[in-house]
Design an enzyme around this catalytic site. Structure first.
Site, PDB file in Angstrom:
ATOM      1  N   ILE A  87      12.990  12.645  -3.175  1.00 15.89           N
ATOM      2  CA  ILE A  87      11.759  11.860  -3.233  1.00 15.89           C
ATOM      3  C   ILE A  87      11.503  11.575  -3.902  1.00 15.89           C
ATOM      4  O   ILE A  87      11.980  12.002  -5.337  1.00 15.89           O
ATOM      5  CB  ILE A  87      11.187  13.008  -2.368  1.00 15.89           C
ATOM      6  N   LYS A 102      16.757   7.927   0.835  1.00 13.81           N
ATOM      7  CA  LYS A 102      16.551   7.595   1.728  1.00 13.81           C
ATOM      8  C   LYS A 102      15.204   6.777   2.335  1.00 13.81           C
ATOM      9  O   LYS A 102      13.922   6.770   1.401  1.00 13.81           O
ATOM     10  CB  LYS A 102      17.692   7.377   2.331  1.00 13.81           C
ATOM     11  N   GLY A 130       1.160  -1.142   0.116  1.00 15.45           N
ATOM     12  CA  GLY A 130       0.099   0.642  -0.065  1.00 15.45           C
ATOM     13  C   GLY A 130       0.951   1.455  -0.100  1.00 15.45           C
ATOM     14  O   GLY A 130       0.602   2.513   0.752  1.00 15.45           O
ATOM     15  N   GLU A 139       8.654   5.092   7.256  1.00 16.53           N
ATOM     16  CA  GLU A 139       7.976   5.443   8.872  1.00 16.53           C
ATOM     17  C   GLU A 139       8.702   6.352   9.413  1.00 16.53           C
ATOM     18  O   GLU A 139       8.469   6.503  10.292  1.00 16.53           O
ATOM     19  CB  GLU A 139       9.092   3.866   9.275  1.00 16.53           C
ATOM     20  N   LYS A 188       3.746  12.000  -4.095  1.00 16.29           N
ATOM     21  CA  LYS A 188       2.689  11.616  -3.569  1.00 16.29           C
ATOM     22  C   LYS A 188       3.003  10.514  -2.413  1.00 16.29           C
ATOM     23  O   LYS A 188       1.892  10.843  -1.097  1.00 16.29           O
ATOM     24  CB  LYS A 188       0.998  11.528  -5.304  1.00 16.29           C
ATOM     25  N   THR A 189       2.861   9.709  -3.184  1.00 14.98           N
ATOM     26  CA  THR A 189       3.385   8.573  -2.342  1.00 14.98           C
ATOM     27  C   THR A 189       4.085   8.303  -1.296  1.00 14.98           C
ATOM     28  O   THR A 189       4.012   8.177   0.261  1.00 14.98           O
ATOM     29  CB  THR A 189       3.707   7.550  -3.257  1.00 14.98           C
ATOM     30  N   GLY A 215      12.825  -0.527   1.528  1.00 19.53           N
ATOM     31  CA  GLY A 215      11.973  -1.240   0.325  1.00 19.53           C
ATOM     32  C   GLY A 215      12.135  -0.186  -0.816  1.00 19.53           C
ATOM     33  O   GLY A 215      12.983  -1.165  -1.827  1.00 19.53           O
ATOM     34  N   ALA A 216      11.333   0.945  -0.680  1.00 23.86           N
ATOM     35  CA  ALA A 216      12.388   1.611  -1.623  1.00 23.86           C
ATOM     36  C   ALA A 216      12.984   2.134  -2.219  1.00 23.86           C
ATOM     37  O   ALA A 216      13.220   1.810  -3.522  1.00 23.86           O
ATOM     38  CB  ALA A 216      11.288   2.800  -1.567  1.00 23.86           C
TER      39      ALA A 216
END
Lengths: 328, 729
Positions: free
Chosen positions: B617, B689, B470, B693, B621-622, B512-513
Site C-alpha cells: 500500500i 498492485k 482525485g 477499482e 489514506k488514499t 496508474g499508481a
C-alpha cells in the site's frame, strides 16, 4: 436561457401588477432558474419578490399559524411552533430536497414548483404541459415516477412537493393578493387543478395573483407522521408519500386526515378514505379497505404499476404506526 | 539519461523496505487537497484565456437519419453568435480508453439520441447556450433504429469463448447446482466535473486545457481527429474533477473546441451540459449474465459457466469484459464461458468504474450465494473451499494472493458469525440481513515514464504527464521519490498533467499508481546509483534520510554531495515477462448489514466492511479512500443506479444528477476498510498492485445477498429498487 427583463418588486401590489403584465414571479428560484436554463420556461420578465416583507411566521387569533410566502423551507421546518404543534409539516419539509435547496426554497415557491416529469424537462419530447396540444411522450415512455391517480390522457405528471402534502392533510389555506389589491383564501384542493385537457394550467391563480401566505388551522389532537418512500435516502422525490393525522378515542378512530404525494398531479386527499376509517376500530382489515378506496380509480401505465401495491403497503404501514398504542 | 526497466523477473530485492525516510505507505494528505477544497485548483473550464469565446454543443434528437440544421442562418444571426459549426471531424462518440486514434467521426448522420452533431460559438456562454437551444435539428430519411438489447442482433465474441471439460456433465452429476440469470443496467460515470476543454491555437500549434485521464493517448486521439501531427498538440490537465472511465478517451467537446478555435482564430471553451455528459460520453453496457455452478456435497466446485450478453453501437469493438475474473477466482475443472455483443443505438458503451469485474464479479458472487444457500454451507466457507491452487484454466501460479486472509479477516472484523438465518431477524418494521461477497480485479502494469530531478538545494522535482483524477497521484509520487531519495515530502515537487512532460500510463484500469510510481522509482534508483558513484560506494550502502547521505560511517548533506550539480534521470518502465508468467490479481471480501423495510421494500445499508489485498500500500489514506469510493459505488449499483432509456428511441430519460441516483451521504453508512499487508514481487519493483477499482468489484453482491438474508427475496435484476423487493415479499 433567453435574455429577460429583471424587475425588483417594491411592494406586493407592485409584484401583482408586473405579474399581471406577464412577468414571472421569482422567489427562491430553485426550480424556475433550472427551467429557464433549459428554456422550458422562457419569460420575458422576472419580478423578484425576495425583498418583500413576506417572511414572517405569526400566530393567528384562533391558534393557527400564518406563514409568509417567503419563509424558507429550512426556517419553517425548524420553527419550534411547527415542530411542536404541526410535526407532520416539519417532517415533510425535512424529507424534501437537500439542505442547500431548503435554505433557498420558499413556502410559496414550493407550492408552485413544477412537475419533475422527465419529458416535461426535455424539449425534444412532446409534452402537453409544456406545449399544449403537442401530446404526452411520457405515457408510453419511461413513466416510473409518474402519477396513477387524477391523471388524464393528456398528462400523467405528479406534483413533486412534500410540504404541500402535509399542508393538505392539515387543511392549510393559501392567502393571495390579486392585481388591484383584492385578496382571497383558497384551500389546497381549490388551489390546484387536475390536468384534464389543459395540463398547462396547474392552479386557479389568475394572472398577477400572488401567494402571500399559507395559514395553518389551529393544532388538532392526535398523532401525526409523514412517511416518504423513495429510491434513495435523500435528495429524491417521493414515489409514494403519506401525511397522516390520526386520533383515537375509546378504541375508535375519531379523526383521520390523510394526504398523499407521488401519486397524483396534486397533493391527493380522498375524504372517502377517511370516512372508512372514522368511527371504526383500527384493524388491518379496515386499513386494507381504506387502501381499496384510495386506489379504486388508480391506474398504472407500466413502469409505475408498482405504485399501486406500494401505496397500499405504505398506507397500511402508516395507519399501523399511528394506531399502534391504541391497539396494544 | 533514460533508465529503462522491463518487468521480466520478480523484484525480490524489495528495495523500498530498505529505505529510511518512512514515507511510502504513510497515510499522508493529498498535497493538492487544500487547493481543491478552497476553489484555487484551476479546473479545465475555469481558465480565463484572453479573447476566449464559448461553444455549446447541439444534440441529435433521434437515432438515425441525415442531419439538417434547418434554421442555421437564423441562429447564426442571433446576438453574439460567431459560428454554427457542423464539421465532419466532430466525434460520433468518445474514444475508448487507450485507443490512441480518433473514434468514428462525422456529423452528417445520427447514430443515437444525444449524439453531439454541431457546436454553436458565441461571445458569451449564455448567448451560445441560447443559440444552441434555438437550433432546429431535422433528421432526413430517419427511421428508429433498434435500442433494446433483448431483441437486437448479436455478434458472438469468439475470442472470449471458453470450453474446458464437460460442464453439462458436471451439472448433471452435481450434488448441488445453480443455473441463474442476472441482469445489470447501464451505468453512467457521472463525474462531478463535466467534460470541458479550452482550445487555443498559436499558428499550427494547439494547446488544449482539458479534463482527461490518459494524456499521451488523448493527444494522439485529438491529433488524429483533427488531421494534424501529434507534435503540434499539447494537452494540459493538472486537475480532473472525477473521470471514472468517462475521461479515458478523447470526448466530443475537445474536438469541437479545437475546430471552432481554428476557424475563429480565438480560444474557444466548450463544456458539456450535464444532460450531454449523460447522453454523449460513455455508459457501462447493460449486461445479461447466466452463471452455472456445479458442486459436490461439500460445496467444492467442479463446474463453472458464465455466459454474458452486452451491447454497443455499431462499429465499436469494446465489449464490457464481464468474464475477466470468472476465469481465475474459483476452482472447477469443467468450465464454459461465452460473450455476445448486441448492436444497438444507445450511446456508446465503454469503460465505467472497473469495466468487467464491477458487474461480472457481482453476478458471480450472487450465484455463489445462491449455491451456498442451496447447499446449506456458510457463504464464507463455500468460498474458502473453492480457492484454486493454481489458475484453473492456464495452470499458472498466482502471484501474491491473500484472498483467504481477506475472507477470514473480514469475517472476523465484521462479526459474520452473528449472521442471522434467512428472514430471522426483525427490528420493528425493518428486516435485517447480512451478506458477503468476494472481490477480485486483474492487475496490469503499463508503459510509463517520469523524470526526476535531484536539485542542488536538496529538493527534488518529479515530472510526468500522469494525471491525478482525485485518486492521490500527487501524494504517492512524492512519497515514492521522497522515500528513495531520503527527502521529506515537503521537499518534493510533483508536476503532472501536461503532455510536454514524459508520457505516463495515465489513470485507468487501476494501473496508474503502480506504473507511474515504478517509473519514479526507476529514475530515483538511477539517481541513487549516480550519488553512490560520486561517493565511490555501492548504491546498496547508501542511506538517504532527511536530506542527508550516510555511507561508510560518514554523514553528509545532500547539497555537499551534489556540489551545485543537478542530477536528472528519466525512469521508463515497461511490462515484461511477469505479466504472462503468473496470474496477477487483487483480492478482497465485502461484508454488509442491510435493513429492508417490511412495508416499502426500501433497503438501507447499515454498515459495510471490506478487507483488501493489493500488494504494497503506497498511501494508507488514499488507498482507503479508493476502497471507500468503490464500496459507495457498490451501494449505488446494488440499490439505485440505472440509466433509464426510453423504450422507443433509446434516449437517456434520467439525464441529470437529480434523477440518475448516485448514492448520497444518507445512503452510505460508516464504511470500514482493512488493507492487508502484502508484497507482490511479480507485479512491480514497488511490490504494489492496482487498488483503484478493487472496492467495487463485487461490492453490490454483498448488499443484494444481504437483502436475501433479510427477506428471502432474490432480486436478479439490478438495481434492487423497492418495487422489485416488494414483488417478492
Amino acid at each position: 436561457m433567453r435574455p429577460f427583463e429583471y424587475i425588483r418588486a417594491q411592494n406586493p401590489n407592485d409584484a401583482t401588477q408586473s405579474a399581471a403584465d406577464g412577468a414571472i414571479i421569482i422567489a427562491g428560484g430553485t426550480n424556475l432558474l433550472d427551467l429557464m436554463k433549459l428554456e422550458v420556461m422562457a419569460p420575458d420578465a422576472l419580478i423578484d419578490i425576495n425583498h418583500l416583507e413576506l417572511n414572517q411566521i405569526e400566530e393567528t387569533e384562533n391558534g393557527g399559524l400564518r406563514i409568509g410566502a417567503l419563509v424558507t423551507n429550512s426556517e419553517l421546518a425548524n420553527d419550534i411552533r411547527v415542530r411542536r404543534n404541526w410535526p407532520v409539516l416539519s417532517r415533510a419539509l425535512l424529507a424534501g430536497a437537500s439542505g442547500q435547496l431548503r435554505n433557498k426554497a420558499t413556502t410559496g415557491g414550493n407550492l408552485l414548483q413544477r412537475t419533475r416529469c422527465l419529458y416535461f424537462y426535455d424539449r425534444a419530447m412532446a409534452c402537453n404541459k409544456r406545449e399544449p396540444g403537442s401530446g404526452c411522450a411520457a405515457r408510453e415512455g419511461f413513466n416510473r415516477i409518474l402519477a396513477v391517480l387524477g391523471t388524464s390522457e393528456h398528462c400523467i405528471a405528479t406534483h413533486p412537493s412534500d410540504m404541500a402534502v402535509a399542508m393538505r392533510a392539515l387543511g392549510a389555506e393559501v392567502e393571495t393578493l390579486k392585481e388591484g389589491g383584492t385578496t382571497r383564501r383558497l384551500d389546497l384542493d381549490e388551489l390546484y387543478l387536475l390536468p384534464g385537457d389543459r395540463p398547462d394550467r396547474e392552479t386557479v391563480l389568475e394572472p398577477g395573483e400572488l401567494i402571500t401566505a399559507v395559514v395553518l388551522p389551529a393544532p388538532v389532537e392526535g398523532r401525526q407522521t409523514y412517511r416518504k418512500v423513495r429510491d434513495r435516502a435523500s435528495y429524491a422525490f417521493a414515489l409514494v408519500s403519506v401525511a397522516g393525522i390520526l386520533k383515537i378515542e375509546d378504541g375508535r378512530i375519531t379523526r383521520a386526515d390523510l394526504a398523499f404525494g407521488g401519486l397524483a398531479p396534486k397533493p391527493w386527499r380522498d375524504t372517502q378514505v377517511e370516512a372508512i376509517l372514522v368511527g371504526n376500530r383500527p384493524t388491518e382489515e379496515l386499513f386494507e379497505q381504506a387502501a381499496d378506496q384510495l386506489l379504486a380509480e388508480a391506474q398504472g401505465l407500466g413502469d409505475n404499476d408498482f405504485k399501486l401495491p406500494l401505496a397500499r403497503r405504505t398506507l397500511v404501514s402508516v395507519l399501523t404506526e399511528l394506531t399502534q398504542e391504541a391497539r396494544i | 539519461m533514460t533508465e529503462h526497466f522491463k518487468m521480466d523477473a520478480p523484484a525480490t530485492d524489495r528495495r523500498l523496505d530498505d529505505m529510511a525516510q518512512g514515507l511510502v505507505g504513510a497515510p499522508l494528505d493529498r498535497p493538492e487537497g487544500p487547493l481543491k477544497v478552497s476553489g484555487t485548483a484551476t479546473y479545465a473550464n475555469e481558465w480565463q484565456v484572453d479573447g476566449m469565446v464559448h461553444g455549446v454543443m447541439v444534440r441529435a434528437p433521434t437515432n438515425s437519419g441525415r442531419i439538417v440544421l434547418s434554421n442555421r442562418d437564423e441562429v447564426a444571426n442571433l446576438p453574439g453568435v460567431l459560428s454554427v459549426i457542423q464539421d465532419e471531424r466532430l466525434l460520433r462518440n468518445p474514444a475508448q480508453g487507450t485507443a490512441n486514434q480518433a473514434p468514428v467521426q462525422g456529423a452528417q448522420h445520427a447514430a443515437y439520441v444525444g449524439q453531439l452533431i454541431a457546436v454553436v460559438v458565441a461571445e458569451s456562454f449564455e448567448q451560445a447556450r441560447h443559440a444552441a437551444q434555438s437550433l432546429q435539428v431535422v433528421l432526413e430519411n430517419g427511421e428508429l433504429m433498434p435500442v433494446d438489447p433483448v431483441t437486437a442482433a448479436v455478434e458472438a465474441q469468439e475470442d472470449q469463448a471458453l470450453d474446458q471439460g464437460d460442464l453439462e456433465g458436471a451439472i448433471t452429476g452435481a450434488a448441488h447446482s445453480v443455473d441463474v440469470t442476472y441482469t445489470t443496467p447501464s451505468h453512467s460515470s457521472s463525474p462531478m466535473e463535466p467534460h470541458a476543454s479550452i482550445a487555443s491555437w498559436d499558428g499550427d500549434d494547439l494547446t488544449l486545457r482539458g479534463s482527461y485521464q490518459m494524456l499521451k493517448y488523448n493527444r494522439n486521439e485529438l491529433a488524429d481527429a483533427l488531421g494534424v501531427h501529434p507534435d503540434r498538440v499539447r494537452i494540459i490537465s493538472p486537475y480532473v474533477g472525477g473521470g471514472f472511465g468517462s475521461k479515458l478517451g478523447l470526448a466530443p467537446e475537445a474536438v469541437a473546441a479545437a475546430i471552432a478555435a481554428k476557424e475563429l482564430g480565438r480560444p474557444v471553451s466548450v463544456a458539456l451540459q450535464r444532460q450531454q455528459v449523460y447522453e454523449a460520453t460513455m455508459r457501462r453496457s447493460e449486461t445479461s449474465q447466466r452463471v452455472r455452478l456445479a458442486a459436490d456435497a461439500e460445496g467444492r466446485l467442479n463446474g463453472l459457466g458464465h455466459d454474458a450478453r452486452v451491447s454497443n453501437l455499431p462499429g465499436e469493438t469494446f465489449a464490457e469484459p464481464v468474464l475477466q475474473a470468472s476465469h481465475f477466482l474459483y476452482a472447477g475443472e469443467n468450465r464454459q464461458m461465452s460473450m455476445e455483443l448486441a448492436r444497438l443505438h444507445r450511446l456508446c458503451a465503454g469503460s465505467v468504474r472497473a469495466p468487467g469485474e464491477a458487474v461480472g464479479v457481482t453476478v458471480l458472487e450472487n450465484a455463489m450465494d445462491e449455491l451456498a444457500h442451496e447447499a446449506g454451507i456458510d457463504p464464507v466457507e463455500l468460498r474458502l473451499r473453492n480457492i484454486p491452487e493454481k489458475d484453473p484454466e492456464s495452470g499458472k501460479e498466482f502471484s501474491s494472493r491473500r484472498f483467504r486472509d481477506a475472507l477470514e479477516s473480514g469475517a472476523r472484523a465484521f462479526g459474520w458469525s452473528k449472521r442471522p438465518g434467512v428472514m430471522e431477524r426483525r427490528e420493528g418494521e425493518w428486516l435485517i440481513g447480512y451478506g458477503m461477497a468476494s472481490a477480485a480485479r486483474i492487475n496490469v502494469l503499463m508503459d510509463s515514464q517520469a523524470r526526476v530531478a535531484l536539485q542542488p538545494d536538496g529538493r527534488a522535482r518529479v515530472e510526468t504527464d500522469m494525471t491525478d483524477i482525485g485518486t492521490g497521484t500527487y501524494a504517492i509520487l512524492g512519497q515514492i521519490a521522497g522515500e528513495m531519495l531520503g527527502l521529506p515530502r515537503d521537499r518534493i515537487d510533483v508536476v503532472l498533467g501536461d503532455t510536454d512532460l514524459p508520457p505516463a500510463a495515465g489513470s485507468g484500469g487501476s494501473w496508474g499508481a503502480t506504473s507511474s510510481g515504478t517509473s519514479v522509482y526507476v529514475a530515483c534508483q538511477a539517481i541513487r546509483r549516480q550519488l553512490a558513484e560520486r561517493l565511490e560506494v555501492e548504491e546498496q550502502d547508501l542511506l538517504l534520510k532527511d536530506g542527508r547521505v550516510t555511507y561508510a560511517n560518514q554523514t553528509k548533506a545532500l547539497g555537499d554531495v551534489l556540489q551545485g550539480d543537478e542530477i536528472v534521470k528519466l525512469g521508463y518502465v515497461q511490462p515484461g515477462d511477469t505479466s504472462e508468467a503468473v496470474r496477477q490479481a487483487t483480492f478482497g471480501a465485502y461484508f454488509a448489514e442491510v435493513a429492508v423495510h417490511a412495508a416499502s421494500g426500501e433497503t438501507r445499508v447499515r454498515r459495510m466492511h471490506g478487507s483488501f489485498a493489493a500488494g504494497r500500500i503506497l498511501n494508507a489514506k488514499t488507498a482507503r479512500s479508493q476502497c471507500i469510493g468503490g464500496m459507495t459505488f457498490g451501494i449505488g449499483m446494488a440499490l439505485t443506479e440505472e440509466l433509464a432509456f426510453d423504450p422507443r428511441d433509446g434516449h437517456v430519460a434520467n439525464h441529470n444528477l437529480a434523477e440518475y441516483h448516485i448514492p448520497v451521504n444518507a445512503d452510505v453508512p460508516q464504511l470500514t476498510v482493512e488493507l492487508l499487508e502484502e508484497r507482490d514481487d511479480w507485479a512491480s519493483p514497488l511490490q504494489a498492485k492496482g487498488i483503484g477499482e478493487l472496492g467495487i468489484c463485487g461490492a453490490a453482491a454483498a448488499i443484494t445477498n444481504g437483502i436475501f438474508n433479510a427477506t428471502g427475496v432474490r432480486v436478479r435484476d439490478y438495481p434492487a429498487t423497492l418495487d422489485k423487493v416488494i414483488t417478492g415479499m
